[in-house]
Design a protein around this motif. Structure first.
Motif, PDB file in Angstrom:
ATOM      1  N   THR A 178      84.238  71.996  71.578  1.00  0.00           N
ATOM      2  CA  THR A 178      83.554  71.017  72.269  1.00  0.00           C
ATOM      3  C   THR A 178      83.230  69.970  71.117  1.00  0.00           C
ATOM      4  O   THR A 178      82.672  70.243  70.295  1.00  0.00           O
ATOM      5  CB  THR A 178      82.287  71.628  72.852  1.00  0.00           C
ATOM      6  OG1 THR A 178      82.385  72.551  73.698  1.00  0.00           O
ATOM      7  CG2 THR A 178      81.654  70.249  73.599  1.00  0.00           C
ATOM      8  N   PRO A 179      83.995  68.666  71.124  1.00  0.00           N
ATOM      9  CA  PRO A 179      83.423  67.640  70.312  1.00  0.00           C
ATOM     10  C   PRO A 179      82.103  67.398  70.316  1.00  0.00           C
ATOM     11  O   PRO A 179      81.384  67.466  71.073  1.00  0.00           O
ATOM     12  CB  PRO A 179      84.286  66.525  70.743  1.00  0.00           C
ATOM     13  CG  PRO A 179      85.363  67.014  71.517  1.00  0.00           C
ATOM     14  CD  PRO A 179      84.566  68.221  72.254  1.00  0.00           C
ATOM     15  N   GLY A 180      81.580  66.904  69.122  1.00  0.00           N
ATOM     16  CA  GLY A 180      80.344  66.588  68.686  1.00  0.00           C
ATOM     17  C   GLY A 180      79.755  65.592  69.882  1.00  0.00           C
ATOM     18  O   GLY A 180      80.432  64.721  70.095  1.00  0.00           O
ATOM     19  N   ARG A 208      86.166  69.437  77.186  1.00  0.00           N
ATOM     20  CA  ARG A 208      86.202  70.242  75.962  1.00  0.00           C
ATOM     21  C   ARG A 208      87.630  70.996  75.930  1.00  0.00           C
ATOM     22  O   ARG A 208      88.635  70.682  76.959  1.00  0.00           O
ATOM     23  CB  ARG A 208      85.277  71.506  76.346  1.00  0.00           C
ATOM     24  CG  ARG A 208      85.196  72.534  77.781  1.00  0.00           C
ATOM     25  CD  ARG A 208      84.329  71.400  78.548  1.00  0.00           C
ATOM     26  NE  ARG A 208      84.144  72.295  79.963  1.00  0.00           N
ATOM     27  CZ  ARG A 208      83.513  71.984  81.060  1.00  0.00           C
ATOM     28  NH1 ARG A 208      83.326  70.626  81.120  1.00  0.00           N
ATOM     29  NH2 ARG A 208      83.493  72.642  82.021  1.00  0.00           N
ATOM     30  N   GLN A 209      88.005  71.717  75.095  1.00  0.00           N
ATOM     31  CA  GLN A 209      89.182  72.528  74.856  1.00  0.00           C
ATOM     32  C   GLN A 209      89.029  73.832  75.229  1.00  0.00           C
ATOM     33  O   GLN A 209      87.994  74.545  74.499  1.00  0.00           O
ATOM     34  CB  GLN A 209      89.884  72.235  73.557  1.00  0.00           C
ATOM     35  CG  GLN A 209      91.116  73.332  73.107  1.00  0.00           C
ATOM     36  CD  GLN A 209      91.499  72.910  71.794  1.00  0.00           C
ATOM     37  OE1 GLN A 209      91.280  71.774  71.156  1.00  0.00           O
ATOM     38  NE2 GLN A 209      92.216  73.601  71.231  1.00  0.00           N
ATOM     39  N   VAL A 210      89.869  74.476  76.006  1.00  0.00           N
ATOM     40  CA  VAL A 210      89.649  75.841  76.044  1.00  0.00           C
ATOM     41  C   VAL A 210      91.012  76.698  75.870  1.00  0.00           C
ATOM     42  O   VAL A 210      92.154  76.255  76.237  1.00  0.00           O
ATOM     43  CB  VAL A 210      89.423  76.365  77.636  1.00  0.00           C
ATOM     44  CG1 VAL A 210      89.262  77.764  77.822  1.00  0.00           C
ATOM     45  CG2 VAL A 210      88.220  75.514  78.136  1.00  0.00           C
ATOM     46  N   ASN A 211      90.799  77.652  74.692  1.00  0.00           N
ATOM     47  CA  ASN A 211      92.170  78.576  74.215  1.00  0.00           C
ATOM     48  C   ASN A 211      92.085  79.857  75.213  1.00  0.00           C
ATOM     49  O   ASN A 211      91.254  80.747  74.957  1.00  0.00           O
ATOM     50  CB  ASN A 211      91.817  78.699  72.800  1.00  0.00           C
ATOM     51  CG  ASN A 211      91.852  77.465  71.961  1.00  0.00           C
ATOM     52  OD1 ASN A 211      92.511  76.747  72.461  1.00  0.00           O
ATOM     53  ND2 ASN A 211      91.229  77.483  70.940  1.00  0.00           N
ATOM     54  N   ASN A 212      92.789  79.827  76.188  1.00  0.00           N
ATOM     55  CA  ASN A 212      92.951  81.024  77.228  1.00  0.00           C
ATOM     56  C   ASN A 212      93.640  82.190  76.671  1.00  0.00           C
ATOM     57  O   ASN A 212      94.874  82.327  77.225  1.00  0.00           O
ATOM     58  CB  ASN A 212      93.306  80.552  78.324  1.00  0.00           C
ATOM     59  CG  ASN A 212      92.572  79.603  79.207  1.00  0.00           C
ATOM     60  OD1 ASN A 212      91.229  79.709  79.501  1.00  0.00           O
ATOM     61  ND2 ASN A 212      93.070  78.367  79.374  1.00  0.00           N
TER      62      ASN A 212
END
Length: 301
Positions: free
Chosen positions: A162-164, A139-143
């Motif tokens: 979160t990609p499908g 997943r990608q987190v934008n902090n």
């Protein structure tokens, strides 16, 4: 908290101009809050922050934010799936006006605060984008508002993409007891699900479960605009259905030092070690401050 439903459906707490209102009093706790503001083109909203520090975070559209006698302009974004956005911090005990020339929706994460910090602009280019996990747990987190990246009194907030087909917030973890390696934080999950190519609405799933003498049991389908409240307990996974990318905004605050320390469920913490040598999902990152990446850009060609 046992008398409060942890699942808050879109529109069930609407109070114009807010599409969503979660205050500590409504949630049955003390610190964390969230509002979602929806404005028509040319619309504006005025409010006071009271005892809360807040952010103005564009979900779709841009806006002008005036705090007392100062103003900043937020470029915003087309949607949460289109780019990392800029944002504004507004302190407690302030008068705020949000004006959206072209309309839009704006999240207002909040926390009860003791200190009154300066009104500030957060550039999209300075948001730390982190890739977590591996394989189908990527997943990608934008902090944008975590302790290491932006100064607040109590508020902690980040975005997760979160990609499908992937799981995030995994392994399940908790942060409800202050101690070595763990913070005490109340948490709000606000969800949006990317539409299908034909424009149809998708859904995702969220799991929360209790421990010891603190029962809580949630395994719920969530759609865009829904919220899950997490006063305590293990939470995760957040499950993105195949074909539907998932976004959620995490809002956290608590009584202690502003730290984000979590404890994995010991039954599932071993999963982290299984990621060794497994690459991050090649679909990530989904977005940057420059926009959504194409497949070619992700491959580096």
């Amino acid at each position: 908290m046992s008398r409060v439903n942890p699942l808050v459906r879109k529109g069930s707490t609407a109070d114009k101009p807010f599409q969503l209102v979660v205050t500590p009093e409504r949630a049955g706790w003390r610190y964390s809050g969230l509002r979602v503001l929806e404005l028509a083109p040319g619309g504006r909203a005025q409010f006071r922050t009271g005892d809360d520090e807040m952010l103005v975070l564009p979900l779709s559209g841009g806006c002008d934010v005036t705090c007392d006698d100062e103003r900043v302009t937020l470029t915003g974004r087309r949607s949460v799936f289109s780019r990392v956005t800029d944002f504004a911090y507004v302190p407690r005990s302030s008068s705020v006006t949000v004006r959206a020339p072209n309309g839009g929706r704006f999240a207002l994460p909040a926390a009860r605060a003791d200190r009154k910090l300066p009104f500030r602009y957060g550039p999209a280019e300075e948001v730390s984008v982190e890739l977590r996990g591996a394989g189908q747990a990527s997943r990608q987190v934008n902090n944008f508002c975590t302790p290491e990246n932006f100064d607040c009194d109590r508020l902690i907030a980040c975005e997760v993409l979160t990609p499908g087909g992937n799981w995030s917030s995994y392994p399940p973890h908790k942060h409800d007891e202050a101690g070595e390696g763990e913070s005490r934080l109340e948490e709000i999950y606000y969800f949006e699900v990317a539409p299908s190519p034909a424009g149809g609405a998708g859904s995702a799933f969220q799991r929360v479960y209790g421990h010891a003498d603190r029962p809580i049991d949630v395994c719920a389908e969530v759609r865009s605009g829904d919220v899950v409240l997490i006063p305590y307990g293990w939470h995760g996974p957040s499950m993105a259905a195949p074909g539907y990318d998932l976004y959620y905004l995490n809002v956290m605050a608590g009584p202690g030092a502003r730290e984000w320390l979590v404890r994995d469920d010991p039954a599932h913490g071993w999963v982290r070690n299984s990621w060794t040598g497994t690459p991050v999902d090649p679909r990530l990152p989904l977005t940057t401050s420059n926009g959504r990446l194409t497949r070619t850009e992700r491959m580096g060609s």
